[in-house]
Design a protein around this motif. Structure first.
Motif, PDB file in Angstrom:
ATOM      1  N   ILE A 153       0.840  -1.203   0.000  1.00 18.34           N
ATOM      2  CA  ILE A 153       0.000   0.000   0.000  1.00 18.34           C
ATOM      3  C   ILE A 153       0.873   1.250   0.000  1.00 18.34           C
ATOM      4  O   ILE A 153       0.640   2.196  -0.771  1.00 18.34           O
ATOM      5  CB  ILE A 153      -0.956  -0.019   1.204  1.00 18.34           C
ATOM      6  N   THR A 154       1.888   1.275   0.853  1.00 15.84           N
ATOM      7  CA  THR A 154       2.772   2.442   0.929  1.00 15.84           C
ATOM      8  C   THR A 154       3.491   2.663  -0.395  1.00 15.84           C
ATOM      9  O   THR A 154       3.587   3.796  -0.884  1.00 15.84           O
ATOM     10  CB  THR A 154       3.797   2.248   2.059  1.00 15.84           C
ATOM     11  N   SER A 156       2.579   1.621  -3.442  1.00 14.16           N
ATOM     12  CA  SER A 156       1.646   2.001  -4.496  1.00 14.16           C
ATOM     13  C   SER A 156       1.224   3.464  -4.362  1.00 14.16           C
ATOM     14  O   SER A 156       1.216   4.211  -5.346  1.00 14.16           O
ATOM     15  CB  SER A 156       0.410   1.087  -4.457  1.00 14.16           C
ATOM     16  N   LYS A 157       0.895   3.878  -3.151  1.00 17.52           N
ATOM     17  CA  LYS A 157       0.499   5.272  -2.946  1.00 17.52           C
ATOM     18  C   LYS A 157       1.658   6.239  -3.176  1.00 17.52           C
ATOM     19  O   LYS A 157       1.481   7.323  -3.736  1.00 17.52           O
ATOM     20  CB  LYS A 157      -0.051   5.459  -1.528  1.00 17.52           C
ATOM     21  N   HIS A 161       0.973   6.410  -8.115  1.00 19.80           N
ATOM     22  CA  HIS A 161      -0.326   7.004  -8.425  1.00 19.80           C
ATOM     23  C   HIS A 161      -0.439   8.460  -8.018  1.00 19.80           C
ATOM     24  O   HIS A 161       0.364   8.981  -7.230  1.00 19.80           O
ATOM     25  CB  HIS A 161      -1.433   6.204  -7.739  1.00 19.80           C
ATOM     26  N   PRO A 163      -2.108  11.474  -5.912  1.00 18.66           N
ATOM     27  CA  PRO A 163      -2.334  11.439  -4.455  1.00 18.66           C
ATOM     28  C   PRO A 163      -3.712  10.954  -4.040  1.00 18.66           C
ATOM     29  O   PRO A 163      -3.861  10.337  -2.979  1.00 18.66           O
ATOM     30  CB  PRO A 163      -2.114  12.902  -4.041  1.00 18.66           C
ATOM     31  N   ASP A 164      -4.743  11.217  -4.857  1.00 16.42           N
ATOM     32  CA  ASP A 164      -6.107  10.858  -4.450  1.00 16.42           C
ATOM     33  C   ASP A 164      -6.585   9.551  -5.066  1.00 16.42           C
ATOM     34  O   ASP A 164      -7.757   9.196  -4.927  1.00 16.42           O
ATOM     35  CB  ASP A 164      -7.078  11.988  -4.820  1.00 16.42           C
ATOM     36  N   ALA A 166      -6.226   6.261  -4.491  1.00 16.08           N
ATOM     37  CA  ALA A 166      -6.769   5.184  -3.651  1.00 16.08           C
ATOM     38  C   ALA A 166      -8.175   5.509  -3.179  1.00 16.08           C
ATOM     39  O   ALA A 166      -9.026   4.614  -3.068  1.00 16.08           O
ATOM     40  CB  ALA A 166      -5.853   4.939  -2.455  1.00 16.08           C
ATOM     41  N   PHE A 173      -7.534   0.376  -7.013  1.00 17.13           N
ATOM     42  CA  PHE A 173      -6.367   0.394  -6.132  1.00 17.13           C
ATOM     43  C   PHE A 173      -6.185  -0.962  -5.465  1.00 17.13           C
ATOM     44  O   PHE A 173      -5.075  -1.505  -5.417  1.00 17.13           O
ATOM     45  CB  PHE A 173      -6.525   1.489  -5.078  1.00 17.13           C
ATOM     46  N   ASP A 251      -4.382   4.787 -13.267  1.00 19.44           N
ATOM     47  CA  ASP A 251      -5.014   5.992 -12.730  1.00 19.44           C
ATOM     48  C   ASP A 251      -6.126   6.500 -13.645  1.00 19.44           C
ATOM     49  O   ASP A 251      -7.172   6.952 -13.164  1.00 19.44           O
ATOM     50  CB  ASP A 251      -3.972   7.116 -12.582  1.00 19.44           C
TER      51      ASP A 251
END
Length: 268
Positions: A153-154, A156-157, A161, A163-164, A166, A173, A251
Motif C-alpha cells: 500500500i505504501t 503504491s500510494k 499514483h 495522491p487521491d 486510492a 487500487f 489511474d
C-alpha cells in the motif's frame, strides 16, 4: 479472452489475448502484471490482436533463478513477436514496459510498427531510489502478510499514483495491491535488477524512427521527462494525462486508452 503460456528463451510467459488485427503487445511495469493492462486489452481488441503478459518473476510467469536484465527482456520481446507468428508489433508499455519497448525499437527497428511509451524513462532510477526499492522488496520477500500488505500500500500510494487515486477508485487500487502481493517471494527481490541494468539511452532517442506516442502524467516523479523525451524522439507525439501518476493507465484508463486509440488510428 484466451489465456496461455509461451516459452520464451527458456522462461514461461503467462499471456492473455483478445481481438484480431495488427499485433499490439501491452507491457506492464516493474511490480505490475498483465491484469493491470486489462482495460486497454478490452477496449483495443476491437481493432487489434491484443496480447498482454506478465514479465519474468511477476504474477503467473516463471523466471530464471540466476536473474535477468533489460537486454534479456529486449530479446524476449523480439522472440514473442516471432512466436505469435508476426513480423511486427505495436509496443505499448508502462514504466518498465515503455523502457523495454524503446530498446526493442532501437535494436530491432524492423520488428516495431509503432511505439507507445507510458512513463518509461530512458535510464535507471537514481541510487537513493534503488535503495528504498530494495528495502521494499526485502519486506515483500521476507515479511509476514500484514507487513507485506502495508508495504504494498505504501509503495503504491507513494510511487505509482496520483495522491487521491486510492480514495477516488478504491476497487482499482485494491486490484493493484492484489497484483503486488501475487509475486513469488523467491523472485520479488530480483524485480528491480532490470531497471538497475538500464544503460541510459537518452543520447539515442533520435535514432527511434517508428511512429511514437509518449503518454506522461503530472504526478510521475519526473514530470518534465515526458516532454523532453518526446522532443528528442523524431516525430513523437506527447499526451499528458491530468491527475495521474506513474501507472498512468491504471489511474486514468479511459483517457489513456483514448490517447492510444487516437494515435493508432493515424498509422498506415
Amino acid at each position: 479472452m484466451k489465456k496461455y503460456s509461451l516459452n520464451v528463451n527458456g522462461t514461461d510467459y503467462a499471456c492473455i489475448e483478445d481481438g484480431a488485427g495488427p499485433l499490439l503487445l501491452l507491457m506492464h511495469g516493474t511490480t505490475g502484471g498483465k491484469q493491470l493492462m486489462l482495460p486497454q486489452v478490452e477496449a483495443l481488441s476491437a481493432s487489434f490482436r491484443c496480447v498482454a503478459f506478465d514479465w519474468p518473476g511477476h504474477a503467473e510467469s516463471g523466471f530464471n533463478p540466476a536473474g535477468w536484465t533489460a537486454d534479456d527482456l529486449v530479446e524476449d520481446v523480439a522472440t514473442i513477436i516471432t512466436l505469435l507468428g508476426e513480423k511486427q508489433a505495436i509496443l505499448a508499455g508502462v514504466s518498465q514496459g515503455g523502457a523495454i519497448g524503446m530498446r526493442v525499437a532501437l535494436k530491432y527497428p524492423d520488428r516495431v510498427r509503432a511505439l507507445v511509451n507510458m512513463c518509461g524513462g530512458p535510464g535507471g532510477p537514481p541510487p537513493a531510489a534503488l535503495e528504498k526499492l530494495d528495502q521494499f522488496t526485502k519486506i515483500m520477500a521476507e515479511g509476514n502478510e500484514c507487513e507485506r500488505r502495508e508495504a504494498a500500500i505504501t509503495f503504491s500510494k507513494g510511487y505509482l499514483h496520483a495522491p487521491d487515486f486510492a480514495e477516488r477508485d478504491p476497487q482499482r487500487f485494491e486490484n493493484e495491491i492484489g497484483v503486488l502481493l501475487s509475486h513469488s517471494r523467491k523472485s520479488v527481490q530480483m524485480l528491480f535488477n532490470v531497471p538497475r541494468s538500464y544503460v541510459d539511452i537518452t543520447p539515442r532517442l533520435g535514432e527511434i524512427k517508428c511512429p511514437t506516442l509518449v503518454i506522461w502524467a503530472p504526478y510521475d516523479s519526473r514530470p518534465a521527462l515526458g516532454e523532453q523525451m518526446a522532443a528528442a524522439t523524431p516525430g513523437a507525439k506527447l499526451v499528458t494525462i491530468a491527475n495521474a501518476g506513474h501507472h498512468v493507465n491504471v489511474d486514468a484508463p479511459e483517457e489513456t486508452t483514448a490517447a492510444i486509440k487516437a494515435f493508432t488510428s493515424t498509422l498506415s
